[in-house]
Design a protein around this motif. Sequence first.
Motif, short mmCIF file in Angstrom:
data_model
loop_
_atom_site.label_atom_id
_atom_site.label_comp_id
_atom_site.label_asym_id
_atom_site.label_seq_id
_atom_site.Cartn_x
_atom_site.Cartn_y
_atom_site.Cartn_z
N MET A 30 21.35 0.41 21.64
CA MET A 30 20.46 -0.34 22.54
C MET A 30 19.91 0.54 23.64
SD MET A 30 21.88 -4.15 23.09
CE MET A 30 20.35 -4.52 23.92
N ILE A 31 20.78 1.41 24.21
CA ILE A 31 20.31 2.32 25.26
C ILE A 31 19.17 3.17 24.72
CG2 ILE A 31 20.88 4.30 26.70
CD1 ILE A 31 23.63 3.29 27.05
N VAL A 32 19.35 3.70 23.49
CA VAL A 32 18.32 4.57 22.91
C VAL A 32 16.99 3.83 22.78
CG1 VAL A 32 17.64 5.83 20.84
CG2 VAL A 32 19.98 6.02 21.69
N VAL A 33 17.05 2.61 22.20
CA VAL A 33 15.81 1.85 22.00
C VAL A 33 15.14 1.52 23.33
CG1 VAL A 33 14.85 -0.33 21.16
CG2 VAL A 33 16.58 0.87 19.82
N VAL A 34 15.94 1.00 24.27
CA VAL A 34 15.36 0.57 25.54
C VAL A 34 14.87 1.77 26.35
CG1 VAL A 34 15.84 -0.58 27.73
CG2 VAL A 34 16.71 -1.54 25.61
N ALA A 35 15.63 2.87 26.34
CA ALA A 35 15.20 4.05 27.11
C ALA A 35 13.91 4.62 26.54
CB ALA A 35 16.31 5.10 27.09
N ALA A 36 13.82 4.70 25.21
CA ALA A 36 12.59 5.22 24.60
C ALA A 36 11.40 4.35 24.97
CB ALA A 36 12.75 5.27 23.08
N THR A 37 11.60 3.03 24.92
CA THR A 37 10.52 2.11 25.28
C THR A 37 10.09 2.30 26.73
OG1 THR A 37 11.71 0.58 23.85
CG2 THR A 37 9.83 -0.29 25.01
N THR A 38 11.10 2.46 27.61
CA THR A 38 10.79 2.58 29.03
C THR A 38 10.03 3.88 29.33
OG1 THR A 38 12.90 1.49 29.37
CG2 THR A 38 11.75 2.28 31.32
N VAL A 39 10.43 4.96 28.65
CA VAL A 39 9.74 6.23 28.88
C VAL A 39 8.27 6.12 28.45
CG1 VAL A 39 9.56 8.62 28.07
CG2 VAL A 39 11.78 7.68 28.72
N LEU A 40 8.04 5.51 27.27
CA LEU A 40 6.67 5.29 26.81
C LEU A 40 5.89 4.46 27.83
CD1 LEU A 40 6.79 4.54 22.99
CD2 LEU A 40 5.36 6.22 24.18
N TYR A 41 6.57 3.42 28.35
CA TYR A 41 5.93 2.56 29.34
C TYR A 41 5.50 3.36 30.56
CZ TYR A 41 5.76 -0.63 33.31
OH TYR A 41 5.41 -1.29 34.47
N ALA A 42 6.41 4.24 31.04
CA ALA A 42 6.11 5.04 32.23
C ALA A 42 4.90 5.95 31.97
CB ALA A 42 7.33 5.85 32.63
N LEU A 43 4.84 6.53 30.75
CA LEU A 43 3.72 7.42 30.42
C LEU A 43 2.40 6.64 30.45
CD1 LEU A 43 5.25 9.55 27.53
CD2 LEU A 43 4.77 10.24 29.90
#
Lengths: 269, 313
Positions: free
Chosen positions: B290-303
């Motif tokens: 879950m951390i991996v999925v959510v962190a990846a999503t959040t990084v994309l969001y920030a970009l």
Amino acid sequence: MAALGMGRPGHGEAVLRRTILLVVAAYLLIPLLAMLEFSTRGPRGTRSLAAWARIGTNPDLVEAIFVQLQLAALTVVLTLVLLLPTMVLVQLRLPWLRRTIEFLCLLPLTIPAIVLVVGLAPIYAGVTRLFGESALTLTFVYAVLVLPFAYRAIASGLSAIDLITLAEAARSLGCSWPGVVWRIVVPNIRGALIAAALVSVALVLGEFTISSLLAFDTLQVVINLQGKRNAAVAVAVSLAALVLAFALLYVLSFVGQPARGSTFVEDDT
Amino acid sequence: MTAGLPRISSAAAAPLPDGRSAGPRHGVRRGIREVLDYLGILPFLLFIGVFLLWPTCTVIVGAFQDAEGRPTLDNLVAVAQGTYLEAFALSFALSAVTALLGAVLGGLLAWSVATGRRDSALRRVVAAASGTLAQFGGVMLAFAFLATFGFNGLVTLFLRDRLGIDLFAGGAWIYELPGLALVYTYFQIPLMVIVFLPAVEGLRPQWREACLSLGGDSWAYWRHVGFPILWPSFLGATLLLFANAFSAYATAKALISQASPLVPLRIGTFLTSEIVLGQANLGKALAFGMIVVVAATTVLYALLQARSSRWLR
């Protein structure tokens, strides 16, 4: 041509706008109305407030509401006491740590509560040994959960005042560092602190994941249990809590912005 | 006194504490003060360390350990197949569908409330209601939908008694995935409003004027100006909605009491039930996923957020 001059959308767009507003608002409002209807059902099609009255006579619920309000208050105090001096200190004396602190404060947004609770379970074994088995020990995790919201509110408050000048003026007049925080910063960013507090209270009121998995009887846990036995009472409490959270956030929309006519702005004119 | 005076004095005063050339005695005092500065932020760092970083590290490290604490990849291999993989796929699908629905409906709602005035009454009410429903609902929203679409819900009874439609002809869907999708969409819409409203309000009326005065119509404005400016924000907001649904536990737990088809529910059962010997760290491996999925999503969001801030604000 008037529409062209004003740069406003045309008539067709205005109708579309209103239609969307009505349809989506209906989707959002119907479940809330249904809660009101459901919780006021009496025998054979009559209306009755029995379910609402039973909130007050249900010892589990009263206890849980009391615990939740204490938790909210403790969380606000702990968050502000930890965060405010740290943010002031970082801005005045350790500006190179600002990005680090910001990152740490926003981190809880990217770690789901359900993940956090997996890692917290062993730590809470230690916490309950130190502080007893009280649900109030949840204050520690809740302070982590509200951190991003509180950080944003306080950061916007601090950015609206000239902290360096204020702090130096206070220091040169003989004020201590705790005095700077308590007597200079706090009164100047009162609005931001209230905003941080309101959003924290709203979050604590609705928290379920962590408290239920750490086996504490908070309001949401009790509501969930009551729902299995007496749905009408559970629905009534849920609606009450939602309305309360809405009221808190509505008040928030008035105090959120940096206050006009605060001491510092007046000095500038 | 001129308005500019305080600013000038603050600019001159700012470098003083650190910029002053100091003798040896001052050096010692400065050293002590610096240590005191760091001591001042120590409580905060300790707190974050114990209640945020330590639990997170426990999860990540535990995901790579077997029951005896030896390093292994077995946990991750185990949760990447069978029913665990199905749970991930289902969580993923549910989050993606509700994120898209929520983004479209919430985006339209944001567009129709955007008035340009930040202190209008409508906007205040919408903002407060959105915050309540999006971020602080959880269990209460599950009850709201049981009161609406449950066996004795308002809409269920209305359709049955007045229109003769049986909502439950196809089974108790409200307690299963379709019900979950309905409730998730319900809290995604307000979240979309919160995240997307600032972007919509960032569209300047002058851009529309410019487009119209150059001979374009409303369609040309949206085709060439509105959508190109808004789409990074829209996409970013959709990702945030996805992460939001992916991490949700309370609503699902309150609605679905028997099975555990989603990843968060699976993790929950690892915490509450008797753990089979040797599987203690499977829950951590799920949590790590879950951390991996959510962190990846959040990084994309920030970009995407960085990209959209080029035009807005």
